[in-house]
Each structure stands twice: as structure tokens, then as C-alpha cells.
Motif scaffolding. Structure first.
Motif, PDB file in Angstrom:
ATOM      1  N   LYS A 305       0.806  -1.006  -0.116  1.00  0.00           N
ATOM      2  CA  LYS A 305       0.083   0.093  -0.046  1.00  0.00           C
ATOM      3  C   LYS A 305       0.833   1.316  -0.080  1.00  0.00           C
ATOM      4  O   LYS A 305       0.367   2.139  -0.436  1.00  0.00           O
ATOM      5  CB  LYS A 305      -0.811  -0.047   1.030  1.00  0.00           C
ATOM      6  CG  LYS A 305      -2.151  -0.276   0.950  1.00  0.00           C
ATOM      7  CD  LYS A 305      -3.142  -0.175   2.184  1.00  0.00           C
ATOM      8  CE  LYS A 305      -3.960   0.814   2.150  1.00  0.00           C
ATOM      9  NZ  LYS A 305      -4.947   0.869   3.416  1.00  0.00           N
ATOM     10  N   ASP A 306       2.102   1.113   0.422  1.00  0.00           N
ATOM     11  CA  ASP A 306       2.866   2.168   0.538  1.00  0.00           C
ATOM     12  C   ASP A 306       3.525   2.761  -1.025  1.00  0.00           C
ATOM     13  O   ASP A 306       4.403   3.417  -1.086  1.00  0.00           O
ATOM     14  CB  ASP A 306       4.112   2.197   1.479  1.00  0.00           C
ATOM     15  CG  ASP A 306       5.271   0.878   0.626  1.00  0.00           C
ATOM     16  OD1 ASP A 306       5.002   0.475  -0.118  1.00  0.00           O
ATOM     17  OD2 ASP A 306       6.028   0.627   1.496  1.00  0.00           O
ATOM     18  N   ARG A 307       2.911   2.210  -1.984  1.00  0.00           N
ATOM     19  CA  ARG A 307       3.288   2.297  -3.515  1.00  0.00           C
ATOM     20  C   ARG A 307       4.433   1.922  -3.932  1.00  0.00           C
ATOM     21  O   ARG A 307       4.865   2.258  -5.028  1.00  0.00           O
ATOM     22  CB  ARG A 307       2.840   3.831  -3.658  1.00  0.00           C
ATOM     23  CG  ARG A 307       1.436   4.396  -3.528  1.00  0.00           C
ATOM     24  CD  ARG A 307       1.529   5.800  -3.561  1.00  0.00           C
ATOM     25  NE  ARG A 307       2.263   6.608  -2.571  1.00  0.00           N
ATOM     26  CZ  ARG A 307       2.762   7.750  -2.694  1.00  0.00           C
ATOM     27  NH1 ARG A 307       2.695   8.214  -3.773  1.00  0.00           N
ATOM     28  NH2 ARG A 307       3.477   8.091  -1.636  1.00  0.00           N
ATOM     29  N   SER A 308       5.214   1.008  -2.956  1.00  0.00           N
ATOM     30  CA  SER A 308       6.605   0.611  -3.496  1.00  0.00           C
ATOM     31  C   SER A 308       6.540  -0.923  -3.709  1.00  0.00           C
ATOM     32  O   SER A 308       5.791  -1.714  -3.329  1.00  0.00           O
ATOM     33  CB  SER A 308       7.539   1.019  -2.532  1.00  0.00           C
ATOM     34  OG  SER A 308       7.410   0.194  -1.461  1.00  0.00           O
ATOM     35  N   LEU A 309       7.525  -1.300  -4.535  1.00  0.00           N
ATOM     36  CA  LEU A 309       7.750  -2.687  -4.933  1.00  0.00           C
ATOM     37  C   LEU A 309       8.817  -3.331  -4.586  1.00  0.00           C
ATOM     38  O   LEU A 309      10.107  -2.491  -4.598  1.00  0.00           O
ATOM     39  CB  LEU A 309       7.632  -2.812  -6.451  1.00  0.00           C
ATOM     40  CG  LEU A 309       7.712  -4.181  -7.033  1.00  0.00           C
ATOM     41  CD1 LEU A 309       6.376  -4.868  -6.929  1.00  0.00           C
ATOM     42  CD2 LEU A 309       7.874  -3.976  -8.442  1.00  0.00           C
TER      43      LEU A 309
END
Lengths: 963, 202
Positions: A305-309
């Protein structure tokens, strides 16, 4: 590593919830929100992989889009074979898609051609069971099962071989189930839910293996999805959102004892999706270094959810790569390419990113053999996922069998190439129905079109089927001749309430027209978002009844027609069935009148063209005025058709007597035409027709005379039936109060087959009438009754045998479409087909309608096929006997019924060594049984399971031949 | 999902005299056998200004509809000239083909229609009272305007739910009751006739 965000992959700014790459790597699917529905899009992969392709205008980017889901699509998954795509959404449905090969690219009617679907993907199954949004779907490793999970707290296991069969419903979660993953060897399936638990289920008995809760104790239900993943070597299961010391993690669960000692840490917000690379890797061998075999490892991508991968290798303590700020919103799904070097990531913000790794970064992928060797050494061969598919690995024991198998494969290849060719020339494929080109059909469509009247006098057109869908699961022909009461109710109610709607509607075009800038009509057509604001507007209109027609009338200036029309195109009319509501009263009356006239005009055509479908609806037993009129007309038409027939009496009765004796063959066409209108066929007619004559063949010297009410014996009216052939006459007397009795002569051989056989047994106690009597080529009399049953007389037993029953539920439920040979589907003509008429094509809807379990349907199909074989036998129709026998055998082979198949073979083969005591006859209805068996052999050879049976029969036939 | 999609509508015998019947060849595809008939309608818009002048030229039921591709020809008589406002007789108007299932309209195909006099003299000096016998009707067949609506295709369960969701005033929602529904003025009161927006709240 290369990173790309292909901006053209989007759902017009709407969120994308799921992405999945096709196993062959040529395309990928996205699922998410559409304009006002769920949306699934299939994209071409090559423009993502290669810049040249992306720029090439000739290479399509979007291959197909399906907006059939009613609400947001949460998950799309390709089957491992790549043949199917499953999608699940907020509409509680799972749809299974298959590519339709018979049609080429097509445009959507009315769109400007831009939205051409290059590939056609068609929904072959709709799986309904969940009572809430479907969050995740997953195909089992061998495509035998499809699992789906939903916010209704359940996981459903579907039989992917026989949709929509449900194998199991896994209950146990007490919260929304948001993720699923199969164990790569098929022993387990794991699910993760909002109830702070991850559950592992056994596939052996679909029971709970373990429930893991500890790592999830601190979790809140804050993520849209919880897509967990199992490592390709099967050792580890990695969960989505877990917590460790109040930090979000992805929990690693070991298969051994379901221990939870490790996790992937580092994301700042909840983990939404974990996806293992399908490949197992080993360290890249460096030149010069010793070839020491290093331990194989796996690779895993984690989205949050923190938009990182982040991408992890199980041999490293730290992530291989972390990419921040990749998206504006939460990551929703991840998919690896099958070669393990690329991943597609999608986000709630509606965009997709592609990451391309090199082998230097990830390592050397193990080949599939090496991977399965690892599986086998760790787990042994799993029996749980042995399916039909794996039968192909069985050893072929017989060279003949091998030959058949080869031939079959060859045929399949041929078929494929022909279909491929056919797809090339799109128009021609669907364009031929029954040997007629689409053009021909078009020319004659209006003439051929079957038009009937419903009970309430409305016109009803039976559409001409120009192509069946190649979706094996669908019942193709479901003829429902009885209008369901539901629509009637709608009609009546709406015609009552529609006057009230009248003023409401008229306000809308006005407001529309005024607010729209003046644009050219055609341009307006393109620019206006179709149906966008429709529902809103209609609501406005209905809620403000004050703004009604007066306002329209008072509008002084003449509004530009184009603009005013504009709303008309998109405004849903409130006019409901049957009611010309929007027109004022006078036109309504006019319409009515017109319609009545039409009724009159149309009736004759109605009669001639009506199929038996409509006949059933006409009350046969009640001689209403309608049917009387029908009869009169019928008489006229018959007279027209049959000029030159010898007439003894002034009036002819249109009794259809299709006699198929050789002498009558020339007349067959005519009689066939006549056999359609059933209500006219009451024999003998009470009322005006006192006597009539029947022409049996074109040969004028052969006819049957019927005189009604010749004598009255004790108040019983009798009919005399005379048969005349070349001057010779036979006579019989019929009792007309039972309304029938049949005398039948085998005119050809001049032998009386049936004489005064009582029909009491059949007709007793009911007021049925005989609608049709016919003779087969072999002189077997067949009688159709008004209730749809047909009996044939069995001379050897002197009984009437039931051969066909329109109400037979067996025929309705039987589904043997899969066993039909592709070419002559249903094309088998003969007495049985004539007797049963449409019955053979009318069934097959049952499975879908009543969701009959497959086993039940198997039984009904078997029973139906058996009775067909028996009926063909009693009718002595050798051609049809062969057809149904082969069909029956094919069904047995397909469904794997060894016992019954063996029984057939035994009978056909007979005793190999001749013995006097043998009761066996070498022929059946003129066919040599052993020849039949030879025809059967290739059919049996299609299923490897029956190779022993095949070999036996083959060998014994060889012995017989050598003798 | 939409079970029926219209593949094509071919306008036959176009252009033609005003009094000749409309003839459309409609091909459509059905993904799943339909339990009930489709109802098709041709609506002729008499005047752009008001739906009052709409004429339903014809309505037919089409069925049975098994899964597959089908076609039929929909023919309807020309509009009644006496119901068309004189000022709107010549010029551009619209003809609509609509299809409903269970009383819910799911597609609307609209065509512009141009009615004009054949001879240049009449075009120059049109008679005060329109002479319909001299008018030629030309349907702009190349530019259909297609609007699709999402409807509820499955009548069984959803319909029951829909009935339950209605205001209790509709106690007569039972089948075959012909009591006119007063006050509500919403077709949604009829089972299976939900407007789209109320489907969302189910």
C-alpha cells in the motif's frame, strides 16, 4: 533492470485491480473498473517488450475488451494452459473466457471502428455461487480446479473440467477472504482473509490443514486485497499483510510444520500482494570458478500500500531491488512472465509498470524438467492432481491403438489448420449455414422468417440462427414456446402505468436541446458520451413531474432539430412492452386497428410457415373459432397444392399421411409439407366433413377413402376406411367415438400388417386424438398423438411401442453434444427423425437451467440415447439405428463407461466360434453387426483408457476375418 | 452482463418513398439462451420538439433466442402522416429501433432520416400542405447512433430482491395484479423494470 510504464495500458483513468500475463507471454489481461461496469482488457505484450512494436501502428495494442461484468473486476487469471481466462468481480460472478476462433476481428456496432476487437474472447461459463464480491481466483497447477474466494467468507472450488460443477465450498473464515494460492504440487490451497488468519486446506478431502493467526494478530482489515503466494519449489508460503512488532511484513510460512520464523520486512504500509517468480534459479556460473552446484533459490516480488515494490531472492538477506514512488496509489497485483525475467505491476491509480530483469541479476532459471525433478524428489508423485490430462502419458500397448491415436492427432491438426484458414476469411466462415451463403439467406430472410402470434395477439418472430457459439458449455437450442408469466405481468402493469409516464418523458429532450451547443448532427453523434448521463437525467425527469409537457409547448423559439434529437438517441424510453404509450390516444386506436387488420392478413402465411412450435400452442382439442378458420384456410392451401388428386367428395380433408413406401417416394416432398400443421389433423373430423379421400402417392390409382358416420351401431358412430390400389379395395370400419383406430396395410406387399388392432390401451381414459399416422418404408405404422407421443406398432409383439414423447424429460435433459461427430451434427433423416420432429434438437437446456449435477445428466443422457437406439430398432430404420448406436458408443467412450461399452461390443462381435446353440444373429435391421463393430473401433480407440477393449475386439475381428 | 449484443442493423430499401414500409435487417448475438422473448420496437419521431409526436410504428417479440448469432427482418409500416406536424414533415427527423428484455430497454439504435421532395420544383416551392406522396425518405444508414443500457438480465433472484426493495406501498407487487400504481410514477415498481441506478443499491 529496465523499468517501463506503458501509458497506453489504462482503463481510461479508472483503477486497475488485477493483471496477469498469458503463459505464452504474448499477451496479458487487466481487470478493473470500466465506465459503468467491470472491465477486462486483453493487451498485446510485444509493444511492452519492444519499442519498435510500440511505435508500429500496425501492431495492435489492445486485443480485446470485455465489459460484461456488471461491477468492478477484482481479479483476472489465465489458466496454466493459456486456453481460458477467469475473471471475478464485485458482481459476485466468475466468468470464464475462451478465445473464439471462428470469427476474426470485429468492430462494435455503432462505434467508430476504433474499438475493434482483434481477438474474440467469449464467456463460456458464468460461475454463480458467491453471495458477495469475488476477490481472487486461482487455477490449480494442472487446471483441474478453479478456486475463487469472496467477501462472503467462503472459498469455492470449481471443477474446471466440468463447469459449473462445484467440488467443495471451504467454510471456516470469519472475515472477507481476499487472496488465494495453490501449492505448486497441488496438495494444498491457502487463503488469507480479513479475519486475521491464513488457512491452508488439503485438496485430498478439502478440509482445513492448519490455520495460522499469530502473525496477523495486529492486522486491521485495511487492504483491498491480500494476494498471497506459494514458492515454486513448494517450500514456502508467503502471506500478504502481516505484522511483526507493529511493522508491516510479508510473513514467510514454511511448509514443514507451518513454522512462521521469517518475514520480508521493510514496507511502510500493509503488503497487498506477494508473487513468486514461477522459475527456480541457481547462481550464474562464473567463468573459471569451480562448478560447485549451488543451492537453488526462488525469487519473490512484494507490492504494498505504500506504493513501492520490492523484489527478493531467497538466497539474499536483503531485497534485490526496491522501487519507491512507482505509482500514485496502492499496488494491487503483480504478474511474472513465464520465463521469470519480467514483471507487470498494476495499481489502484490505473497505471501499469513493467520491469525487465536480466539473467545476470536473477540467476540461471532451472528448466521445467529440473523443476519437476525437485518436486518429485521432495514430494514424490502427487496423486491428488492426476487428472484426465495425464492419461496421455499412459503407455500405449497396441500398435493399432497408436495408429488411431496418431490419426486422431492428425485430424486435430487438420482441423486446426482449417479453422485457422477460416479465421483468415472471416466473412465466409459464419456466412454459410446449411450450405447456404449468408447472401442467399439475406435474400430470402423475409420470406422464410417464421412469424407467429402470441396468445395476446402480438407478432412474434423466430429469429434465424446464423451461427452457433463455439462454446461447448452452452445449450444451443432452448425453444421455449410458453411465454413465461413474468413478461406478461410486466406488459400488463406497464400498460397500466404508462400514461403517467407520458408527460415526464417529454421534459427531457427540451432541457437537453437547450443546453447543448449547436453541433453538426454527425459530429454530435461522435462526441456525445453514450448513455453517460442517461440514468441521472431520467431520474431527474421522473422526480420532477412538474416540468412536463406544458413547458415544451410554451418554448417559443424553434429548437434546432439536431440538438433536440440528440437526447432522443440516448434517452432510454420508458415505454414498456405492448403499450404504444408515447403516442397519444388516437394513434393507439389506429395502431390497434391496423394490428387487427394485420392479424387477418397474416394468418394464411402464419399457417404455412408456422413451425410445430406454434402448433403446440393452438388449443388442439377445442374447436375454437380460431382453429376453425385455420382449418378452412388450410383446406384451401391444400387444395392448391394438390391439384389433380382424385376427389370423390366435394371437400377434402387435409390429413397428412406421409407414406414412405417406395411407390410414394415421389410424393414425399408434398406430404412432408403437409405434415406440419398439426391441428388440422384430427382424424376423423366431427362436423362438416362427412367423407374425404386421401391421396397416398402421386399415383392416382392409390388412395384411401374415409367415410364418416356411415353406420350407427348402438349410437356409436363409425367410419369406413377404404384403401384403393389399382382397383383393389380393402375396407375397414373405424369407431369414431374413440376418435380413431388405425387400419394399416403394407400396400406394397399387399399384406395386412395391422388389422383392427385396438387402440384402447393407448387412448383409454383421455381425450387425446391421433394427429398423424404414417407408414415407414418397412411398413411399420407409426401414430402421432395430440399429446406429442408417438407410438409404432411392433408386429412381432402385436403391441404399440412408444417411440417418441415430446414431453419426455429425458430428451430435454440429455446432453450429448460433445459426442456428436462434427460434420453430421443432428443431420440424420429417417422415420425416427420425422416422428420425433424437432424433439432431437430441442433438449439440452437442462444442465444450465436447473443446474443438474453432471452425474444426473450422464444418466439421463445414457437413458435417452439407449431409448433412441431402441426406437430406431423398432422402427427398423437401419440408417438411424447406426447413427444412434455410434452416437451412444461415442458418448460412452467420452464419459468412460467401460461396462456398457463392453456389452455393446460383445453383442456386435458375437461368438467367435460357431456353435449351434447360439442365439446370436449376425445382422440387425439389415446391418452386419461386425461391420458396425469395425466402425466402432476407431471411436473406442479415441480414449486410451479403453485400449484393452480395443485390442480385444481388434484381435477377434482379425481372427474372424482370417477364417 | 449483457446477454444480447447487436452486431449489425442493415437498412433495406433505402432511400424509398415516404409511404413504403421501413425494413431493417437486424443481426444480434446472444451469449446465453434467453428465457423470454426480446421485444423490438421502431419509433418514428414526428417532431424534434416533443415526444408527443412519436409514433411507435411496430413492436414485435423475437424468440426463442438460444445462444448464438441470429438475424431477422423487422418491417414496419410508414408513419401515419396525419400525426406528423406539418412543419416537421419535410426535413430531418429520427427513427429509433429499441430492444427491451423484461421491459427494460438495453439498446437504442437511432438513425437520422431526411424527408425531401424528389423534384427540384417541389423542393424550391414546397406546397403549403406537405404532399407526402411526393416525399422521399432517406435514412442516414452509415451513421447509426447506438446507446446501450445496462439492465438486469437474470429475472429470478434479482427480481425478487428488487421487489423486496420497493417501497412497502407496493404491496400489490404480486404477479398479475393490474392495480395501477399511483403516485410513484416509476417503472421501477414493476418487477424486473428497475432503473439502472437502483440496481446499485441492491
Amino acid at each position: 533492470m529496465k523499468l517501463l510504464k506503458p501509458t497506453w495500458v489504462n482503463h481510461n483513468g479508472k483503477p486497475i485491480f488485477s493483471v496477469d500475463i498469458h503463459p505464452d507471454g504474448t499477451k496479458f489481461a487487466t481487470g478493473g473498473q470500466g465506465q459503468d461496469s467491470g472491465k477486462v482488457v486483453i493487451w498485446n505484450m510485444s509493444p511492452v517488450l519492444q519499442e519498435d512494436d510500440e511505435k508500429d501502428e500496425n501492431i495492435p495494442k489492445m486485443l480485446c475488451q470485455m465489459d460484461n461484468h456488471l461491477a468492478c473486476v477484482n481479479c483476472v487469471r489465465w489458466s496454466n494452459s493459456g486456453m481460458y481466462l477467469a475473471s471475478g468481480g464485485d458482481d459476485k460472478l466468475i466468468m470464464v473466457w475462451k478465445r473464439a476462433t471462428y470469427i476474426g476481428p470485429s468492430t462494435v456496432f455503432g462505434s467508430s471502428g476504433k474499438l475493434a476487437n482483434v481477438e474474440q474472447w467469449r464467456c463460456v461459463s458464468i460461475l454463480r455461487s458467491h453471495s458477495g464480491d469475488v476477490m481472487d481466483v486461482a487455477w490449480s497447477p494442472h487446471d483441474a480446479w478453479l478456486a475463487s474466494c469472496s467477501v462472503d467468507n467462503t472459498v469455492v472450488i470449481w471443477n474446471a473440467v466440468k463447469f459449473p460443477e462445484i467440488l467443495a465450498t471451504l467454510r471456516g473464515h470469519s472475515g472477507l477472504v481476499k487472496g488465494l494460492t495453490w501449492d505448486p504440487v497441488g496438495k494444498y490451497i491457502a487463503s488469507q482473509a480479513d479475519d486475521r488468519s491464513l488457512k491452508v486446506w488439503r485438496t485430498l478431502d478439502w478440509q482445513l490443514e492448519t490455520s495460522i493467526t499469530k502473525p496477523f494478530d495486529e492486522c486491521g482489515g485495511t487492504t483491498h486485497v491480500l494476494r498471497l503466494s506459494w514458492s515454486p519449489d513448494g517450500h514456502y508460503l508467503v502471506s500478504a499483510h502481516a505484522m511483526n512488532n507493529s511493522g508491516p511484513t510479508a510473513q514467510i510460512i514454511e511448509r514443514e510444520g507451518w513454522k512462521t520464523n521469517m518475514d520480508f520486512v521493510g514496507h511502510r504500509k500493509a503488503v497487498t500482494v506477494v508473487k513468486f517468480n514461477p522459475k527456480i534459479f541457481k547462481k550464474k556460473q562464473k567463468n573459471g570458478s569451480s562448478a560447485k552446484p549451488s543451492c537453488p533459490y526462488c525469487c519473490c516480488a512484494v507490492g504494498s500500500k505504500d506504493r513501492s515494490l520490492s523484489v527478493w531472492l531467497t538466497c539474499l538477506k536483503r531485497p534485490l531491488v526496491v522501487i519507491h514512488e512507482l505509482f500514485d496509489k496502492s499496488i494491487m497485483d503483480i504478474s511474472w512472465t513465464l520465463n521469470g525475467l519480467g514483471i507487470l505491476v498494476c495499481s489502484m491509480d490505473g497505471s501499469v509498470a513493467f520491469l525487465d530483469f536480466s539473467q545476470d541479476e536473477l540467476g540461471d532459471p532451472l528448466s521445467e524438467e529440473e523443476k519437476s525433478r525437485i518436486h518429485q524428489s521432495t514430494y514424490g508423485k502427487s496423486l491428488a492432481i492426476m487428472t484426465e490430462a495425464q492419461l496421455s502419458t499412459a503407455v500405449i500397448e497396441n500398435p493399432e491403438m497408436l495408429k488411431y491415436q496418431r490419426r486422431q492427432q492428425q485430424q486435430q491438426l487438420d482441423q486446426k489448420s482449417t479453422t485457422a484458414r477460416e479465421t483468415g476469411s472471416t466473412a465466409s466462415v459464419a456466412g454459410v449455414v446449411n450450405g447456404e451463403s449468408l447472401e442467399d439467406i439475406r435474400k430470402n430472410l423475409l420470406k422464410k422468417q417464421v412469424e407467429t402470434r402470441t396468445a395476446d395477439g402480438r407478432r412474434r418472430i423466430t429469429p434465424l440462427c446464423i451461427a452457433q457459439l463455439d462454446t461447448g458449455d452452452f445449450s444451443t437450442a432452448f425453444f421455449n414456446s410458453i411465454p413465461l408469466s413474468g413478461s406478461l405481468v410486466g406488459t400488463m402493469l406497464s400498460s397500466q402505468s404508462s400514461p403517467q409516464l407520458l408527460p415526464l418523458d417529454s421534459s427531457t429532450p427540451n432541457s437537453f436541446g437547450a443546453s447543448k451547443p449547436s453541433i453538426e448532427p454527425v459530429a454530435a453523434a461522435g462526441t456525445r458520451p453514450a448513455g453517460d448521463s442517461v440514468s441521472k437525467d431520467s431520474v431527474n425527469a421522473t422526480s420532477t413531474p412538474a416540468a412536463s409537457s406544458p413547458s415544451v409547448l410554451t418554448t417559443p423559439s424553434k429548437i434546432e432539430p439536431m440538438k433536440a434529437f440528440d437526447s432522443r438517441f440516448t434517452e432510454r424510453s420508458k415505454a414498456t412492452p405492448g403499450a404504444p404509450a408515447l403516442t397519444s390516444v388516437t394513434p393507439t386506436a389506429v395502431e390497434r386497428l391496423k394490428e387487427q387488420n394485420l392479424v387477418k392478413e397474416l394468418r394464411p402465411r402464419d399457417l404455412l410457415e408456422s413451425s410445430s412450435d406454434s402448433d403446440e400452442k393452438v388449443p388442439v382439442t377445442k374447436p375454437s373459432s380460431l382453429s376453425k378458420r385455420k382449418l378452412e384456410l388450410e383446406v384451401e392451401t391444400v387444395e392448391k397444392k394438390k391439384k389433380g388428386r382424385p376427389r370423390k367428395d366435394s371437400r377434402l380433408m387435409p390429413v397428412s399421411l406421409s407414406v414412405q413406401s417406395p411407390a410414394a417416394l415421389t410424393a414425399e416432398k408434398d406430404t412432408m409439407c403437409l405434415s406440419v400443421p398439426a391441428p388440422a389433423l384430427k382424424l376423423p373430423m366431427p362436423g362438416p366433413q362427412r367423407a374425404f379421400t386421401l391421396q397416398v402417392s402421386s399415383d392416382p390409382s392409390m388412395y384411401i377413402e374415409v367415410e364418416n358416420e356411415v353406420t350407427a351401431v348402438g349410437g356409436v358412430k363409425l367410419s369406413r376406411l377404404k384403401c384403393n390400389r389399382e382397383g383393389k379395395e380393402w375396407e375397414t370400419v373405424l369407431t369414431s367415438r374413440i376418435l380413431t383406430a388405425a387400419g394399416s396395410w403394407d400396400v406394397h406387399r399387399q399384406v395386412v400388417v395391422v388389422k383392427e388392432e385396438s387402440l384402447h390401451s393407448i387412448l383409454a381414459g383421455s381425450d387425446m386424438t391421433v394427429s398423424q399416422i404414417l407408414l415407414t418404408q418397412h411398413g411399420i405404422p407409426v401414430m402421432n398423438l395430440s399429446d406429442g407421443k408417438a407410438y409404432c406398432f411392433n408386429p412381432s409383439l402385436s403391441t404399440w411401442n412408444l417411440v417418441s414423447d415430446k414431453q419426455d424429460s429425458l430428451a430435454q435433459c440429455a446432453d450429448f453434444r460433445s459426442s456428436l461427430p462434427p460434420q453430421d451434427a443432428m443431420l440424420c433423416s429417417g422415420p425416427l427423425a420425422i416422428v420425433q420432429g424437432r424433439a432431437t434438437t430441442s433438449g439440452r437446456q437442462a444442465a444450465r437451467l436447473f443446474s443438474v449435477p453432471h452425474v444426473v445428466q450422464q444418466e439421463t443422457t445414457l437413458a435417452y440415447l439407449e431409448s433412441q437406439v431402441a426406437a430406431a430398432l423398432t422402427l427398423q430404420s437401419s440408417h438411424e439405428y447406426r447413427h444412434w448406436l455410434l452416437l451412444y458408443a461415442r458418448y460412452l467412450v467420452n464419459e468412460g463407461f467401460e461396462y456398457r461399452l463392453r456389452e455393446i461390443c460383445k453383442d456386435l462381435l458375437g461368438p467367435v466360434h460357431y456353435s449351434t446353440g447360439s442365439q446370436w444373429e449376425s445382422t440387425v435391421v439389415g446391418l452386419r453387426k461386425r461391420e458396425l463393430l469395425k466402425e466402432l473401433l476407431p471411436v473406442i480407440g479415441q480414449n486410451l483408457r479403453f485400449q484393452r477393449l480395443f485390442t480385444e475386439c481388434q484381435e477377434q475381428l482379425d481372427i474372424l476375418r482370417d477364417k | 452482463m449483457a446477454k444480447v449484443s447487436v452486431l449489425n442493423v442493415a437498412v433495406l430499401e433505402n432511400p424509398s418513398p415516404f409511404h413504403s414500409p421501413f425494413r431493417f435487417e437486424i443481426s444480434f448475438e446472444c451469449s446465453e439462451a434467453l428465457a423470454d422473448d426480446l421485444e423490438w420496437k421502431i419509433i418514428y419521431v414526428g417532431s424534434a420538439e416533443s415526444e408527443e409526436f412519436d409514433q411507435i410504428l411496430d413492436s414485435v417479440l423475437v424468440g426463442p433466442v438460444p445462444a448464438g448469432r441470429h438475424m431477422f427482418i423487422f418491417q414496419a409500416d410508414a408513419p401515419n402522416p396525419s400525426l406528423i406536424p406539418e412543419t416537421d414533415a419535410v426535413g430531418v427527423t429520427v427513427v429509433l429501433i429499441t430492444c427491451t428484455y423484461h421491459g427494460q430497454e438495453f439498446i437504442r439504435v437511432g438513425y437520422y432520416v431526411n424527408n425531401e421532395y424528389l423534384t427540384p420544383e417541389l423542393r424550391e416551392h414546397p406546397p403549403l400542405k406537405p404532399d407526402f406522396s411526393q416525399l422521399q425518405r432517406n435514412i442516414l444508414a452509415s451513421n447509426p447512433r447506438v446507446t446501450r443500457f445496462h439492465i438486469n438480465w437474470d429475472n429470478t433472484t434479482d427480481r425478487l430482491e428488487a421487489v423486496e426493495n420497493q417501497a412497502p406501498a407496493l404491496g400489490c407487487g404480486a404477479p398479475l395484479s393490474c392495480t395501477p400504481v399511483k403516485g410513484l410514477g416509476l417503472p421501477g415498481c414493476i418487477p424486473g423494470l428497475l432503473p439502472e441506478n437502483s440496481m446499485d443499491c441492491i
